[in-house]
Design a protein around this motif. Structure first.
Motif, short mmCIF file in Angstrom:
data_model
loop_
_atom_site.label_atom_id
_atom_site.label_comp_id
_atom_site.label_asym_id
_atom_site.label_seq_id
_atom_site.Cartn_x
_atom_site.Cartn_y
_atom_site.Cartn_z
N LEU A 41 11.61 11.96 2.54
CA LEU A 41 11.01 11.13 3.71
C LEU A 41 9.83 10.42 3.20
CD1 LEU A 41 9.33 11.15 6.15
CD2 LEU A 41 7.91 13.30 5.75
N LYS A 42 9.38 10.02 1.65
CA LYS A 42 8.78 8.93 1.62
C LYS A 42 9.90 7.69 1.24
CE LYS A 42 6.41 11.55 -2.03
NZ LYS A 42 5.79 12.35 -3.59
N LEU A 43 10.83 7.46 0.40
CA LEU A 43 12.20 6.99 0.28
C LEU A 43 12.31 6.52 1.74
CD1 LEU A 43 13.98 8.27 -2.33
CD2 LEU A 43 12.55 6.47 -1.75
N ALA A 44 12.43 7.27 2.97
CA ALA A 44 12.59 6.94 4.43
C ALA A 44 11.43 5.79 4.62
CB ALA A 44 12.96 7.93 5.46
N ALA A 45 10.26 6.69 4.42
CA ALA A 45 9.68 5.48 5.16
C ALA A 45 9.73 4.00 4.33
CB ALA A 45 7.56 6.20 4.92
N LEU A 46 9.43 3.36 3.18
CA LEU A 46 9.27 2.85 2.50
C LEU A 46 11.08 1.58 2.72
CD1 LEU A 46 9.10 3.88 -1.20
CD2 LEU A 46 7.46 2.89 0.34
N THR A 47 12.02 2.35 3.40
CA THR A 47 13.14 1.55 4.17
C THR A 47 12.87 1.72 4.93
OG1 THR A 47 15.20 3.13 2.52
CG2 THR A 47 15.68 1.34 4.58
N PHE A 48 12.44 1.73 5.86
CA PHE A 48 11.35 0.96 6.83
C PHE A 48 10.97 0.43 7.12
CE2 PHE A 48 8.18 1.09 10.20
CZ PHE A 48 8.82 1.14 11.79
N THR A 49 9.81 0.28 5.74
CA THR A 49 8.68 -0.91 5.93
C THR A 49 10.34 -2.16 4.89
OG1 THR A 49 7.23 0.14 4.69
CG2 THR A 49 7.28 -1.63 4.48
N GLY B 92 1.60 -1.28 0.07
CA GLY B 92 -0.07 -0.17 -0.38
C GLY B 92 1.13 1.42 -0.16
N LEU B 93 1.85 0.99 0.69
CA LEU B 93 2.65 2.73 0.42
C LEU B 93 3.41 2.62 -0.79
CD1 LEU B 93 5.07 1.66 4.09
CD2 LEU B 93 2.65 3.73 3.63
N LEU B 94 4.19 1.35 -1.07
CA LEU B 94 5.05 1.45 -2.89
C LEU B 94 3.35 2.48 -3.60
CD1 LEU B 94 6.22 -1.95 -2.32
CD2 LEU B 94 7.78 0.49 -2.75
N ILE B 95 1.80 1.69 -3.43
CA ILE B 95 1.12 2.88 -4.26
C ILE B 95 0.81 3.65 -4.02
CG2 ILE B 95 -0.93 1.93 -5.11
CD1 ILE B 95 -0.42 -1.61 -4.63
N GLY B 96 0.82 3.73 -3.01
CA GLY B 96 0.23 5.47 -2.51
C GLY B 96 1.25 6.78 -2.96
N ALA B 97 2.38 5.91 -2.60
CA ALA B 97 3.07 6.74 -2.96
C ALA B 97 3.57 6.64 -4.62
CB ALA B 97 4.92 6.22 -2.02
N GLY B 98 3.24 5.35 -5.13
CA GLY B 98 4.09 5.92 -6.49
C GLY B 98 2.84 6.74 -7.37
N SER B 99 1.90 6.42 -6.53
CA SER B 99 0.99 7.79 -7.58
C SER B 99 0.82 8.73 -7.36
CB SER B 99 -0.74 6.76 -6.60
OG SER B 99 -0.56 7.29 -5.63
N ALA B 100 2.09 8.99 -6.64
CA ALA B 100 2.46 10.78 -6.15
C ALA B 100 3.27 10.77 -7.50
CB ALA B 100 3.11 11.11 -4.94
N VAL B 101 3.75 10.53 -7.67
CA VAL B 101 5.02 10.47 -8.66
C VAL B 101 4.03 10.55 -10.29
CG1 VAL B 101 7.00 9.56 -9.91
CG2 VAL B 101 6.17 8.74 -7.88
N SER B 102 3.54 9.13 -10.61
CA SER B 102 2.69 8.85 -11.85
C SER B 102 1.85 7.72 -12.26
CB SER B 102 3.49 9.47 -13.41
OG SER B 102 4.40 7.36 -12.97
N PRO B 103 0.72 7.84 -13.01
CA PRO B 103 -0.38 6.90 -12.73
C PRO B 103 0.95 5.08 -13.34
CG PRO B 103 -1.24 8.45 -13.82
CD PRO B 103 -0.34 9.04 -13.69
N THR C 40 -2.63 2.36 1.38
CA THR C 40 -2.37 3.19 0.56
C THR C 40 -2.85 4.70 0.88
OG1 THR C 40 -2.59 1.36 -0.67
CG2 THR C 40 -3.74 3.02 -1.72
N VAL C 41 -4.00 4.68 1.48
CA VAL C 41 -4.62 6.00 1.96
C VAL C 41 -3.73 6.87 3.05
CG1 VAL C 41 -6.32 6.72 3.11
CG2 VAL C 41 -7.15 4.85 1.90
N PHE C 42 -2.74 6.14 3.62
CA PHE C 42 -2.20 7.13 4.20
C PHE C 42 -0.98 7.28 3.56
CE2 PHE C 42 2.26 7.40 6.24
CZ PHE C 42 1.81 7.49 7.35
N ALA C 43 -0.76 6.72 2.72
CA ALA C 43 0.71 7.15 1.82
C ALA C 43 0.06 8.28 0.89
CB ALA C 43 1.04 6.19 0.49
N TYR C 44 -1.31 7.87 0.22
CA TYR C 44 -1.94 9.16 -0.62
C TYR C 44 -2.12 10.32 0.65
CZ TYR C 44 -4.99 11.13 -3.92
OH TYR C 44 -5.44 11.66 -5.17
#
Length: 250
Positions: free
Chosen positions: A193-201, A118-129, A179-183
């Motif tokens: 910050l996005k990548l730090a959250a993903l690295t934590f995961t 969900g984090l990956l999808i939500g954060a990725g949506s901020a980059v591009s569809p 996903t909602v959280f990341a979005y």
């Protein structure tokens, strides 16, 4: 990405993949050896998520000390969750029932993996569809063997069918909530910050794969020469699918 509903629709892909794997375990005869192979394959897929999707992004954009701290905190957090679950069974007088503890640690491991999806999808949506679509589709294959292994493990431990199906359906909760959280939170934050959250995961996922999935695989059935091949196959499958999707998406 313009619509939260489209993002949530993409987030359902991993949840449906996990649920379909669980249904396959419900309708098939699962032996300890089958479970061993499924867990090895799922662990390989999880490690591939960390190695292919998360860490390269982090290494390209974060300093070494940020990666080290975020990864360590993720691993420590997972260890804390494990200790908390064990303490619950201890207080209930079930300390001797290690099989029940292992079942729920597998559940937590899969939930964490789906949360990371969900984090990956939500954060990725901020980059591009296209990034979100690649990530969502790639996670489906990782979650099918995970769902199979989780439900097969619960069948082996005597969990009732109604409870197994409820648990399998409940895996939609972590991926949708993440996903909602990341979005709404991560998408407007800095890339660091996005990548730090993903690295934590990534720290959470690595400990989950090694300490629980592989350990449970060894406890479910004796390893054969196919067991490491299943791990390798899971890793290779995710790499090929991720690369293939990345090459065809704009």
């Amino acid at each position: 990405m313009d619509s939260i509903w489209l993002v949530l629709g993409l987030a359902l892909f991993p949840a449906l993949g996990n649920f379909s794997g669980g249904l396959a375990a419900e309708v098939s005869r699962v032996t300890g050896r089958h479970l061993n192979y499924a867990l090895h394959g799922a662990a390989g897929l999880v490690i591939a998520v960390v190695a292919v999707e998360i860490m390269p992004r982090a290494l390209d954009n974060l300093s070494g000390w940020v990666i080290a701290v975020a990864f360590a905190l993720g691993g420590i957090a997972y260890t804390g969750i494990e200790k908390f679950v064990e303490s619950l069974y201890t207080r209930r007088g079930k300390q001797e029932d290690n099989s029940q503890t292992s079942v729920w640690m597998i559940y937590i491991a899969v939930s964490i993996d789906l949360f990371s999806d969900g984090l990956l999808i939500g954060a990725g949506s901020a980059v591009s569809p296209s990034v979100a679509i690649v990530l969502a589709t790639g996670q489906v294959l990782a979650d099918v063997p995970e769902g199979f292994a989780t439900i097969a493990n619960m069948k082996d431990k005597g969990i009732s069918r109604s409870k197994r199906l409820l648990i399998s359906a409940s895996f939609a909760i972590p991926v949708l909530s993440a996903t909602v959280f990341a979005y709404f939170v991560l998408r407007n934050q800095s890339e660091a910050l996005k990548l730090a959250a993903l690295t934590f995961t990534a720290g959470l996922l690595t400990i989950a794969a090694i300490e629980d999935m592989i350990s449970e695989a060894h406890g479910s059935g004796e390893d054969t020469h196919i067991s490491p091949l299943a791990f390798i196959g899971g890793f290779v499958l995710f790499v090929l699918v991720s690369e293939g999707l990345g090459s065809v998406m704009p």
